[in-house]
Design a protein around this motif. Structure first.
Motif, short mmCIF file in Angstrom:
data_model
loop_
_atom_site.label_atom_id
_atom_site.label_comp_id
_atom_site.label_asym_id
_atom_site.label_seq_id
_atom_site.Cartn_x
_atom_site.Cartn_y
_atom_site.Cartn_z
N TYR A 194 17.66 0.13 1.66
CA TYR A 194 17.64 1.04 0.46
C TYR A 194 17.07 0.63 -0.64
CZ TYR A 194 21.95 -1.93 -0.49
OH TYR A 194 22.76 -2.83 -0.61
N GLU A 195 16.76 1.37 -1.34
CA GLU A 195 16.24 1.10 -2.95
C GLU A 195 17.64 0.58 -3.54
OE1 GLU A 195 14.46 4.71 -4.15
OE2 GLU A 195 12.55 4.00 -3.09
N LYS A 196 17.31 -0.47 -4.54
CA LYS A 196 18.40 -1.14 -5.24
C LYS A 196 18.91 -0.02 -6.02
CE LYS A 196 16.26 -5.85 -5.33
NZ LYS A 196 15.57 -6.95 -6.32
N GLY A 197 20.24 -0.21 -6.06
CA GLY A 197 21.06 0.69 -6.91
C GLY A 197 21.35 1.91 -6.12
N ASN A 198 21.09 2.06 -5.10
CA ASN A 198 21.19 3.45 -4.25
C ASN A 198 21.73 3.14 -2.92
OD1 ASN A 198 20.83 6.24 -4.01
ND2 ASN A 198 19.04 5.85 -2.77
N ARG A 199 22.81 2.05 -2.92
CA ARG A 199 23.49 1.77 -1.59
C ARG A 199 24.38 2.97 -0.96
NH1 ARG A 199 27.40 -0.04 1.53
NH2 ARG A 199 27.25 -1.95 2.90
N ARG A 201 0.82 -1.26 -0.15
CA ARG A 201 -0.07 -0.01 0.15
C ARG A 201 0.66 1.32 0.08
NH1 ARG A 201 -2.60 -4.22 1.31
NH2 ARG A 201 -4.73 -4.47 1.34
N LEU A 202 2.09 1.22 0.49
CA LEU A 202 2.88 2.31 0.78
C LEU A 202 4.00 2.40 -0.01
CD1 LEU A 202 2.47 2.64 4.59
CD2 LEU A 202 1.21 3.97 2.93
N GLY A 203 4.32 1.33 -0.71
CA GLY A 203 5.69 1.18 -1.44
C GLY A 203 6.80 0.44 -0.50
N GLY A 204 7.89 0.12 -1.12
CA GLY A 204 8.90 -0.82 -0.32
C GLY A 204 9.69 0.04 0.76
N PHE A 205 9.79 1.44 0.25
CA PHE A 205 10.65 2.17 1.41
C PHE A 205 9.61 2.58 2.71
CE2 PHE A 205 12.69 6.01 2.86
CZ PHE A 205 13.86 5.56 3.30
N GLU A 206 8.39 3.38 1.99
CA GLU A 206 7.65 3.77 3.12
C GLU A 206 7.06 2.74 3.90
OE1 GLU A 206 7.24 6.82 4.22
OE2 GLU A 206 8.44 7.77 2.74
N GLY A 207 6.71 1.50 3.31
CA GLY A 207 6.12 0.48 3.95
C GLY A 207 7.12 0.02 5.06
N ALA A 259 25.94 12.04 10.07
CA ALA A 259 26.77 13.22 9.22
C ALA A 259 26.48 12.72 7.75
CB ALA A 259 28.24 13.01 9.54
N LEU A 260 26.39 11.65 7.49
CA LEU A 260 26.11 11.01 6.18
C LEU A 260 24.39 11.31 5.54
CD1 LEU A 260 27.97 7.67 5.95
CD2 LEU A 260 28.52 9.82 4.55
N ALA A 261 23.68 11.40 6.48
CA ALA A 261 22.28 11.55 6.21
C ALA A 261 21.79 13.06 5.75
CB ALA A 261 21.41 11.56 7.65
N SER A 262 20.65 13.30 5.37
CA SER A 262 20.25 14.28 4.59
C SER A 262 19.72 15.36 5.79
CB SER A 262 18.88 14.09 3.81
OG SER A 262 19.32 13.46 2.60
N LYS A 263 19.59 16.32 5.75
CA LYS A 263 19.61 17.46 7.10
C LYS A 263 18.10 17.26 7.41
CE LYS A 263 18.31 21.54 4.17
NZ LYS A 263 18.72 22.90 4.11
N ASP A 264 17.20 16.78 6.64
CA ASP A 264 15.77 16.62 7.00
C ASP A 264 15.36 15.15 7.29
OD1 ASP A 264 16.04 15.75 4.54
OD2 ASP A 264 14.07 17.13 3.78
N ALA A 265 16.40 14.38 7.49
CA ALA A 265 16.22 12.95 7.70
C ALA A 265 15.59 12.65 9.20
CB ALA A 265 17.37 12.33 7.73
N GLU A 266 14.64 11.84 9.19
CA GLU A 266 14.01 11.70 10.55
C GLU A 266 14.98 10.76 11.45
OE1 GLU A 266 9.85 9.32 12.34
OE2 GLU A 266 10.55 8.98 10.04
N ILE A 286 17.63 6.16 11.63
CA ILE A 286 17.51 7.22 10.49
C ILE A 286 16.79 6.77 9.52
CG2 ILE A 286 18.81 8.71 9.09
CD1 ILE A 286 21.27 8.45 10.82
N ASN A 287 15.83 7.52 9.24
CA ASN A 287 14.81 7.28 8.19
C ASN A 287 15.03 8.49 7.21
OD1 ASN A 287 13.49 5.04 9.16
ND2 ASN A 287 12.01 6.45 10.42
N ASP A 288 15.88 8.19 6.21
CA ASP A 288 16.41 9.10 5.11
C ASP A 288 15.81 9.11 3.93
OD1 ASP A 288 18.00 11.21 3.49
OD2 ASP A 288 19.58 10.82 4.48
N ARG A 289 14.39 9.81 3.74
CA ARG A 289 13.69 9.94 2.58
C ARG A 289 14.43 10.51 1.48
NH1 ARG A 289 10.20 9.82 6.84
NH2 ARG A 289 8.45 8.26 6.71
N GLY A 290 15.22 11.56 1.70
CA GLY A 290 16.16 11.98 0.56
C GLY A 290 16.92 11.26 -0.14
N GLN A 291 17.71 10.56 0.64
CA GLN A 291 18.77 9.63 -0.03
C GLN A 291 18.20 7.91 0.16
OE1 GLN A 291 23.01 10.32 0.88
NE2 GLN A 291 22.11 11.40 2.69
N ARG A 292 16.90 7.93 0.49
CA ARG A 292 16.20 6.63 0.29
C ARG A 292 16.89 5.42 0.98
NH1 ARG A 292 11.31 7.98 -0.34
NH2 ARG A 292 10.87 6.10 -1.67
#
Length: 324
Positions: free
Chosen positions: A148-153, A54-60, A168-175, A79-85
């Motif tokens: 992470y999403e495939k191809g985006n490790r 229902r939400l997709g692999g990452f959000e699910g 330090a590696l995460a996006s500034k708006d990461a949860e 860390i839930n980094d939606r920017g860098q997935r």
């Protein structure tokens, strides 16, 4: 009924039971079975498959572990980094594995924690998600994972990175999630479904008699310290044990006990585990009764007491007696 708070020792002992039957391959086959039938279930609103569908692999994944790890009262940094997935998780202390580590009379199954990788990766593969885990710290109930999403490790060495480095590696708006065990109660009722699935698998693979055989072995080994106490302190100790089971389930109101003339009578208005499973649209297997009949009969036998199950109904309502 076995409380969901005691499911983890049952699971560990079931892995040992399967290993004795067919080696590690049989344990792995069971993990695949659970992944494909329980974890991937698209009709159960609490399952990973349902949420990913229902939400997709990452959000699910974020939604699923948000629910699960809260109910398991984990000590966790995430860390839930939606920017860098990517989703990074540092389990500083897993209460489930910690429970196994603390048992003095039962050894954990040697490959216990590997089931997490198998159960989840088989489902996440369907949604383009890679799930990696580091188990180097499981002897202290600690592990790390990243998905992470495939191809985006992310360019990280999971076994040699700190939480601070991940921030330090995460996006500034990461949860950022910083969860402490004391923030929540350890009460993950979905474990009832997993326990029932184990009994069903056992019956379908080896036969109904093996369900009884496994539960007798489990009861005799895991509850050994309690059985010793029951022998010393009598029916009152058994009564308190059963009351504690329902207290843990937050269901004391459905339980009624009475001791009179050397007989402990227990009446259960309805089983909280059955009620919970049915709310999720899951029908308990016909083997679920053995969590009452076989477990309590084995305890009685070990103590030299008699046991009678007067009735057991579809909703788990039951009446039974221990007698000296």
């Amino acid at each position: 009924m076995i409380s969901c708070t005691e499911f983890i020792p049952l699971y560990s002992e079931f892995f040992k039971y399967l290993e004795a039957r067919g080696g590690h391959d049989e344990v792995y086959n069971y993990w695949c079975y659970i992944s494909d039938t329980v974890t991937a279930d698209k009709t159960n609103p609490n399952s990973l498959g349902y949420k990913c569908e229902r939400l997709g692999g990452f959000e699910g994944s974020i939604a699923y572990w948000g629910h699960t790890l809260t109910e398991e009262a984990c000590d966790l940094f995430e860390i839930n980094d939606r920017g860098q997935r990517f989703k990074y998780s540092h389990m500083r202390h897993c209460p489930s594995r910690g429970m196994l580590n603390e048992l003095e009379h039962v050894e954990p199954y040697y490959d216990y924690c590997e089931h997490c990788k198998v159960l989840y990766q088989r489902v996440l593969d369907n949604y383009g998600i890679v799930y990696e885990r580091d188990h180097s710290g499981i002897e202290r109930a600690e592990c790390r994972s990243i998905l992470y999403e495939k191809g985006n490790r992310p360019d990280v060495d999971l076994g040699n990175i700190s939480d601070e480095q991940m921030i330090a590696l995460a996006s500034k708006d990461a949860e950022i999630v910083d969860m402490r065990s004391g923030d929540h109660k350890y009460l993950h009722r979905d474990f009832h479904t997993a326990a029932d699935s184990a009994l069903k698998y056992c019956a379908e693979k080896y036969g109904e008699d093996d369900v009884v055989s496994f539960l007798r072995d489990f009861t005799g080994s895991y509850y050994a310290p309690k059985i010793k106490a029951f022998k010393e302190h009598g029916l009152e100790a058994i009564e308190e044990w059963i009351r504690d089971t329902y207290r843990r389930e937050e269901a004391e109101d459905v339980l009624h006990t009475e001791i009179s003339d050397g007989v402990l009578t227990v009446t259960v208005d309805k089983c909280p585990a059955v009620e919970y499973m049915r709310k999720l649209g899951i029908e308990p297997s016909k083997y679920f009764i053995e969590e009452t009949r076989t477990v309590y009969a084995t305890v009685a036998e070990e103590c030299g007491y008699g046991f009678t199950l007067e009735y057991y109904r579809e909703d788990g309502a039951a009446r039974f007696e221990f007698n000296t």
